[in-house]
Design a protein around this motif. Structure first.
Motif, PDB file in Angstrom:
ATOM      1  N   GLU A   1      -1.263  -1.558 -13.007  1.00  0.00           N
ATOM      2  CA  GLU A   1      -2.486  -2.402 -12.855  1.00  0.00           C
ATOM      3  C   GLU A   1      -3.724  -1.452 -12.394  1.00  0.00           C
ATOM      4  O   GLU A   1      -4.665  -1.573 -13.064  1.00  0.00           O
ATOM      5  N   TYR A   2      -3.335  -0.703 -11.470  1.00  0.00           N
ATOM      6  CA  TYR A   2      -4.026   0.384 -11.126  1.00  0.00           C
ATOM      7  C   TYR A   2      -4.217   1.223 -11.945  1.00  0.00           C
ATOM      8  O   TYR A   2      -5.719   1.682 -12.332  1.00  0.00           O
TER       9      TYR A   2
ATOM     10  N   LEU B   1      -1.858  -0.914  -3.014  1.00  0.00           N
ATOM     11  CA  LEU B   1      -0.751  -0.085  -3.269  1.00  0.00           C
ATOM     12  C   LEU B   1      -0.350   0.507  -1.910  1.00  0.00           C
ATOM     13  O   LEU B   1       0.971   0.759  -1.485  1.00  0.00           O
ATOM     14  N   GLU B   2      -1.297   0.962  -0.985  1.00  0.00           N
ATOM     15  CA  GLU B   2      -1.193   1.448   0.239  1.00  0.00           C
ATOM     16  C   GLU B   2      -0.649   0.404   1.358  1.00  0.00           C
ATOM     17  O   GLU B   2       0.223   0.791   1.959  1.00  0.00           O
TER      18      GLU B   2
ATOM     19  N   GLY C   1       1.984   3.730  -2.419  1.00  0.00           N
ATOM     20  CA  GLY C   1       1.308   4.735  -2.615  1.00  0.00           C
ATOM     21  C   GLY C   1       0.541   4.984  -3.911  1.00  0.00           C
ATOM     22  O   GLY C   1       0.750   4.086  -4.852  1.00  0.00           O
ATOM     23  N   VAL C   2      -0.439   5.845  -4.097  1.00  0.00           N
ATOM     24  CA  VAL C   2      -1.076   6.036  -5.232  1.00  0.00           C
ATOM     25  C   VAL C   2      -1.075   7.191  -5.891  1.00  0.00           C
ATOM     26  O   VAL C   2      -0.457   7.274  -7.140  1.00  0.00           O
TER      27      VAL C   2
ATOM     28  N   THR D   1     -10.217  -6.724  -9.509  1.00  0.00           N
ATOM     29  CA  THR D   1     -10.103  -5.754 -10.567  1.00  0.00           C
ATOM     30  C   THR D   1     -10.579  -4.446 -10.128  1.00  0.00           C
ATOM     31  O   THR D   1     -10.706  -3.607 -10.941  1.00  0.00           O
ATOM     32  N   GLU D   2     -11.117  -4.333  -9.146  1.00  0.00           N
ATOM     33  CA  GLU D   2     -11.872  -3.057  -8.608  1.00  0.00           C
ATOM     34  C   GLU D   2     -10.808  -2.130  -8.141  1.00  0.00           C
ATOM     35  O   GLU D   2      -9.771  -2.363  -7.597  1.00  0.00           O
ATOM     36  N   LYS D   3     -11.138  -0.987  -8.733  1.00  0.00           N
ATOM     37  CA  LYS D   3     -10.240   0.277  -8.383  1.00  0.00           C
ATOM     38  C   LYS D   3      -9.808   0.362  -6.839  1.00  0.00           C
ATOM     39  O   LYS D   3      -8.817   0.467  -6.412  1.00  0.00           O
TER      40      LYS D   3
END
Length: 424
Positions: A355-356, A332-333, A338-339, A323-325
């Motif tokens: 989720e992010y 995602l990368e 991508g973010v 659950t860490e950012k």
């Protein structure tokens, strides 16, 4: 492919000596002579090894037995013919109210096709139940770290296939029956392999009660399994999960179906490692091409512990494991989403982005980002929200993605308005 006849020669040669007489330093018939000797005229000739006499009668797939140049297709045909004859023989001796119980060492789609062709299409029997049975150690080098659907299975058969049914009607009937059965199994705390096989057994039970399935002509067994039985059973499971999450609708896209079913079926595993046979089952049942799943980076090649050949045949689900950012950004990368300016190709992409957002933004900002994403990718985002609502309720409590989905749902829920106090 296991050469059982050849392997059991270890016991055959000793049993032959134990159950025979010795006359003039040669073995002579005593007990069950037809098993160990071949009668030629008035004499008996010893059968040296079991495989030399009986290998071609064993119901197994082993093309080399047919000759050094035999092709796999010839071996498959030989196996199917023997399996058909075996079921015909059993069905001819079965009483009207009797049952046949078969032990089958595979649950792959091809194995089910062979079994249905022999028992249902060829012999007129119907399946009334099926149970998975673990016969291989979980510490096996090819099973370690994975939960395999390719297990041994006990199948119960009865007489009674009759009438015909339209394929589309059958599909809905199987999906409804599978959903009811899946709900019952989930209520009993059954999950993983047992849940998948139990749900599949219900679909098979419905399909085989009919003598014929039609759609612009008779539907053959292979089409029935690939296009109707597997998809209907997994759709039923998805409907059961939606019901358990108190939702009136369920997910529909192949990507979402595949992701959810794998997540739930392999619940409790730290890393969702999928064997090749299981991947085919999930692929056929959800209509998601495995090549597309890899291209979207929903799946990646397996690198779990175990034998090299086992790793080569495994796939791993690309899912949040923290659950860490920073870890969610990395996912995602790695998946190519991508973010900063996420590229949404399917609802799984949208889910991982949400989720992010759920851990990096306050609920107010989350909703703004959600609206922006929804305006660009409406169908993918709506299905992602539906997935989040389902997984927040049905995934195991130690699954990190359940925590993330709970955060999404928490931000989506309206804040209760304060009710003015009536002071009279």
């Amino acid at each position: 492919m296991k050469a059982y006849t050849e392997l059991s020669d270890f016991y055959y040669v000793w049993l032959k000596r134990a159950l025979s007489d010795v006359i003039d330093n040669k073995l002579a018939p005593r007990f069950i002579p037809e098993t160990f000797f071949e009668k030629v005229g008035e004499s008996y000739i010893e059968i040296p090894t079991q495989w030399e006499k009986y290998a071609l009668s064993e119901v197994s797939l082993n093309p080399p037995r047919l000759g050094p140049n035999a092709k796999k297709e010839e071996g498959i045909k030989h196996f199917q013919n023997l399996l058909n004859l075996s079921f015909n023989n059993m069905a001819s001796r079965l009483k009207e109210d009797g049952i046949i119980v078969t032990f089958y060492a595979h649950t792959s789609p091809d194995a089910w096709k062979a079994l249905l062709e022999a028992g249902w299409e060829n012999s007129g029997l119907r399946i009334t139940n099926a149970f998975p049975l673990v016969t291989e150690s979980e510490q096996s080098v090819v099973k370690r770290g994975k939960l395999s659907m390719d297990t041994s299975i006990i199948v119960v058969w009865r007489k009674g296939s009759e009438a015909s049914v339209d394929a589309s009607d059958l599909y809905e009937e199987m999906a409804d029956a599978s959903a009811r059965r899946a709900r019952e199994l989930i209520d009993l705390g059954i999950s993983g392999r047992d849940l998948i096989i139990g749900t599949l057994a219900e679909a098979l039970s419905v399909a085989t009660k009919y003598k014929e399935v039609r759609s612009m002509g008779r539907v053959d067994v292979r089409t029935l399994v690939d296009s109707y039985i597997y998809p209907a059973s997994l759709l039923g499971l998805a409907r059961a999960l939606a019901y358990k999450a108190d939702l009136k609708e369920t997910i529909k896209s192949p990507e979402a179906m595949f992701y959810l079913i794998v997540k739930f079926a392999l619940s409790g595993m730290k890393e969702k490692v999928i064997e090749s046979t299981d991947a085919r089952i999930f692929s056929i049942g959800t209509s998601l091409d495995l090549g597309r799943a890899k291209k979207l980076r929903i799946l990646k090649g397996g690198e779990s512990e175990g034998a090299k050949v086992a790793r080569a045949q495994s796939l791993i689900l690309m899912e949040p494991t923290s659950t860490e950012k920073a870890k969610l950004e990395e996912l995602l990368e790695v998946r190519g989403v991508g973010v900063r300016e996420p590229e949404i190709r399917c609802s799984i992409d949208a889910l991982h982005v949400l989720e992010y957002y759920s851990v990096s933004l306050a609920c107010g900002e989350f909703k703004k980002k959600l609206d922006e994403l929804r305006s660009k990718y409406p169908s993918q985002v709506e299905e992602a929200i539906l997935m989040a609502k389902m997984m927040a309720k049905v995934l195991s409590k130690d699954d990190k993605e359940r925590v993330l989905c709970e955060r999404i749902v928490g931000c989506l829920e309206p804040v209760p308005r304060a009710v003015p106090l009536d002071l009279g």
